[in-house]
Design a protein around this motif. Structure first.
Motif, PDB file in Angstrom:
ATOM      1  N   PHE A  15     -30.558 -13.203   4.227  1.00 17.05           N
ATOM      2  CA  PHE A  15     -31.977 -12.953   4.000  1.00 17.05           C
ATOM      3  C   PHE A  15     -32.312 -13.223   2.531  1.00 17.05           C
ATOM      4  CE2 PHE A  15     -30.134  -9.008   2.560  1.00 17.05           C
ATOM      5  CZ  PHE A  15     -30.929  -8.637   1.487  1.00 17.05           C
ATOM      6  N   GLU A  16     -33.558 -13.475   2.297  1.00 13.78           N
ATOM      7  CA  GLU A  16     -34.083 -13.613   0.938  1.00 13.78           C
ATOM      8  C   GLU A  16     -35.580 -13.332   0.986  1.00 13.78           C
ATOM      9  OE1 GLU A  16     -34.281 -16.794  -2.803  1.00 13.78           O
ATOM     10  OE2 GLU A  16     -33.237 -17.319  -0.924  1.00 13.78           O
ATOM     11  N   PHE A  17     -36.047 -12.499   0.078  1.00 14.03           N
ATOM     12  CA  PHE A  17     -37.468 -12.191   0.065  1.00 14.03           C
ATOM     13  C   PHE A  17     -37.938 -11.922  -1.360  1.00 14.03           C
ATOM     14  CE2 PHE A  17     -35.715  -7.932   0.023  1.00 14.03           C
ATOM     15  CZ  PHE A  17     -36.605  -7.202  -0.750  1.00 14.03           C
ATOM     16  N   GLU A  18     -39.209 -12.120  -1.565  1.00 16.76           N
ATOM     17  CA  GLU A  18     -39.879 -11.763  -2.807  1.00 16.76           C
ATOM     18  C   GLU A  18     -41.329 -11.462  -2.453  1.00 16.76           C
ATOM     19  OE1 GLU A  18     -40.671 -13.354  -7.384  1.00 16.76           O
ATOM     20  OE2 GLU A  18     -39.426 -14.517  -5.981  1.00 16.76           O
ATOM     21  N   GLY A  50     -35.151  -9.566  -3.159  1.00 21.84           N
ATOM     22  CA  GLY A  50     -33.795  -9.364  -2.698  1.00 21.84           C
ATOM     23  C   GLY A  50     -33.227 -10.579  -2.014  1.00 21.84           C
ATOM     24  N   SER A  51     -31.895 -10.595  -1.864  1.00 26.70           N
ATOM     25  CA  SER A  51     -31.219 -11.696  -1.188  1.00 26.70           C
ATOM     26  C   SER A  51     -29.811 -11.265  -0.817  1.00 26.70           C
ATOM     27  CB  SER A  51     -31.160 -12.945  -2.089  1.00 26.70           C
ATOM     28  OG  SER A  51     -30.418 -12.670  -3.275  1.00 26.70           O
ATOM     29  N   GLY A  52     -29.181 -12.049   0.061  1.00 22.65           N
ATOM     30  CA  GLY A  52     -27.814 -11.778   0.476  1.00 22.65           C
ATOM     31  C   GLY A  52     -27.719 -11.616   1.969  1.00 22.65           C
ATOM     32  N   TRP A  60     -34.484  -4.803  -4.181  1.00 20.32           N
ATOM     33  CA  TRP A  60     -35.247  -3.570  -4.406  1.00 20.32           C
ATOM     34  C   TRP A  60     -36.665  -3.751  -3.862  1.00 20.32           C
ATOM     35  CZ3 TRP A  60     -39.641  -4.187  -7.408  1.00 20.32           C
ATOM     36  CH2 TRP A  60     -39.699  -5.361  -8.171  1.00 20.32           C
ATOM     37  N   LEU A  61     -37.290  -2.623  -3.587  1.00 12.12           N
ATOM     38  CA  LEU A  61     -38.654  -2.627  -3.064  1.00 12.12           C
ATOM     39  C   LEU A  61     -39.354  -1.366  -3.551  1.00 12.12           C
ATOM     40  CD1 LEU A  61     -40.608  -4.168  -1.065  1.00 12.12           C
ATOM     41  CD2 LEU A  61     -39.881  -2.484   0.647  1.00 12.12           C
ATOM     42  N   LYS A  62     -40.559  -1.536  -4.083  1.00  9.44           N
ATOM     43  CA  LYS A  62     -41.371  -0.407  -4.533  1.00  9.44           C
ATOM     44  C   LYS A  62     -42.704  -0.429  -3.793  1.00  9.44           C
ATOM     45  CE  LYS A  62     -39.566   0.025  -9.260  1.00  9.44           C
ATOM     46  NZ  LYS A  62     -39.938   0.076 -10.708  1.00  9.44           N
ATOM     47  N   GLU A  85     -27.696  -2.192  -2.547  1.00  7.40           N
ATOM     48  CA  GLU A  85     -26.544  -2.529  -3.382  1.00  7.40           C
ATOM     49  C   GLU A  85     -25.338  -2.723  -2.476  1.00  7.40           C
ATOM     50  OE1 GLU A  85     -26.000   0.505  -6.337  1.00  7.40           O
ATOM     51  OE2 GLU A  85     -27.391  -0.475  -7.717  1.00  7.40           O
ATOM     52  N   GLY A  86     -24.969  -3.979  -2.280  1.00  6.03           N
ATOM     53  CA  GLY A  86     -23.868  -4.259  -1.374  1.00  6.03           C
ATOM     54  C   GLY A  86     -24.243  -3.876   0.041  1.00  6.03           C
ATOM     55  N   ARG A  87     -23.517  -2.951   0.619  1.00 10.12           N
ATOM     56  CA  ARG A  87     -23.799  -2.506   1.982  1.00 10.12           C
ATOM     57  C   ARG A  87     -24.599  -1.203   2.025  1.00 10.12           C
ATOM     58  NH1 ARG A  87     -17.863  -0.275   3.955  1.00 10.12           N
ATOM     59  NH2 ARG A  87     -17.625   1.308   2.334  1.00 10.12           N
ATOM     60  N   ASP A  88     -24.974  -0.661   0.859  1.00  7.03           N
ATOM     61  CA  ASP A  88     -25.674   0.620   0.789  1.00  7.03           C
ATOM     62  C   ASP A  88     -27.174   0.410   0.586  1.00  7.03           C
ATOM     63  OD1 ASP A  88     -23.307   2.057   1.031  1.00  7.03           O
ATOM     64  OD2 ASP A  88     -22.947   2.006  -1.132  1.00  7.03           O
ATOM     65  N   LEU A  89     -27.952   0.835   1.577  1.00  7.26           N
ATOM     66  CA  LEU A  89     -29.406   0.822   1.480  1.00  7.26           C
ATOM     67  C   LEU A  89     -29.851   2.218   1.068  1.00  7.26           C
ATOM     68  CD1 LEU A  89     -32.148  -0.554   1.865  1.00  7.26           C
ATOM     69  CD2 LEU A  89     -32.051   0.125   4.278  1.00  7.26           C
TER      70      LEU A  89
END
Length: 217
Positions: A15-18, A50-52, A60-62, A85-89
């Motif tokens: 995924f990749e988003f902005e 985010g991406s990966g 990140w998202l605010k 961060e890695g596998r931790d949301l």
């Protein structure tokens, strides 16, 4: 976002988003969705990047909201922060505030086979009637008026859960108890066990205190 061919392969989907959105009044968008969403109004700002992969990504998202309301519900402000961060949301912060009423929390979900989680939630509503009455026929019968305070802290996986919780009722009434009562219920739970360490209910001249344990001997 690339959708995986197999439902169980979502963790490896790239995924990749902005996003950088500033909406002066969300009603302009919710009106396109029809009822009941078209009753929402207020300002909203969303930004993030985010991406990966879901199982190994960064981002990140605010979310910030102001004067948010729906069908007569008192207006509220919103702050929510998410971080991958890695596998931790992680939800590093969540705060929904409406006058002296609020819902606050934080938590984390681990996006691997275990789907482990941990979280914390605090809720205070001084008068449930202000939020229930706008629901009309969908309003629950067991809650009509009064105040509610809730605290929960827990962790676990889909197979095992543990945590603590406290519920306080202030002049609370509904179809089950037409006469308002005050109460406090505190307890904890773990795999195979539920312990209600304190039950205290007070209604006029009547008072009840107890503790309850469910579990393995």
């Amino acid at each position: 976002v690339s959708l995986p061919p197999e439902p169980d392969a979502w963790r490896d989907a790239p995924f990749e988003f902005e996003i950088d959105a500033d909406v002066g009044n969300v009603r302009g968008l919710t009106a396109l969705l029809g009822s009941p969403w078209n009753a929402l109004s207020g300002g909203l700002r969303i930004e993030g990047k985010g991406s990966g992969k879901a199982s190994n990504g960064q981002g990140w998202l605010k979310v910030r909201g102001w004067d948010l309301t729906a069908r007569g519900v008192p207006s509220a402000s919103l702050q929510a922060d998410l971080k991958l961060e890695g596998r931790d949301l992680q939800m590093t912060g969540f705060d929904l505030q409406s006058g002296s009423n609020f819902a606050r929390g934080a938590g984390q979900v681990t996006l691997d086979d275990s789907l482990g989680y941990r979280g914390r939630l605090e809720l205070r509503v001084r008068d449930v009637a202000r939020y229930i009455e706008p629901l009309g026929r969908f309003a629950p019968d067991w809650a009509r008026e009064g105040g509610v305070l809730l605290f929960w802290d827990g962790d676990g996986t889909p197979a095992a859960h543990s945590g603590v919780a406290t519920l306080e009722l202030v002049q609370f009434s509904g179809d089950l108890n037409p006469v308002p009562l005050n109460g406090r219920i505190s307890g904890s739970y773990s795999p195979g066990n539920v312990y209600i360490s304190r039950v205290h209910l007070d209604r006029g001249p009547l008072s009840l205190s107890s503790s309850i344990y469910f579990g393995e001997k």
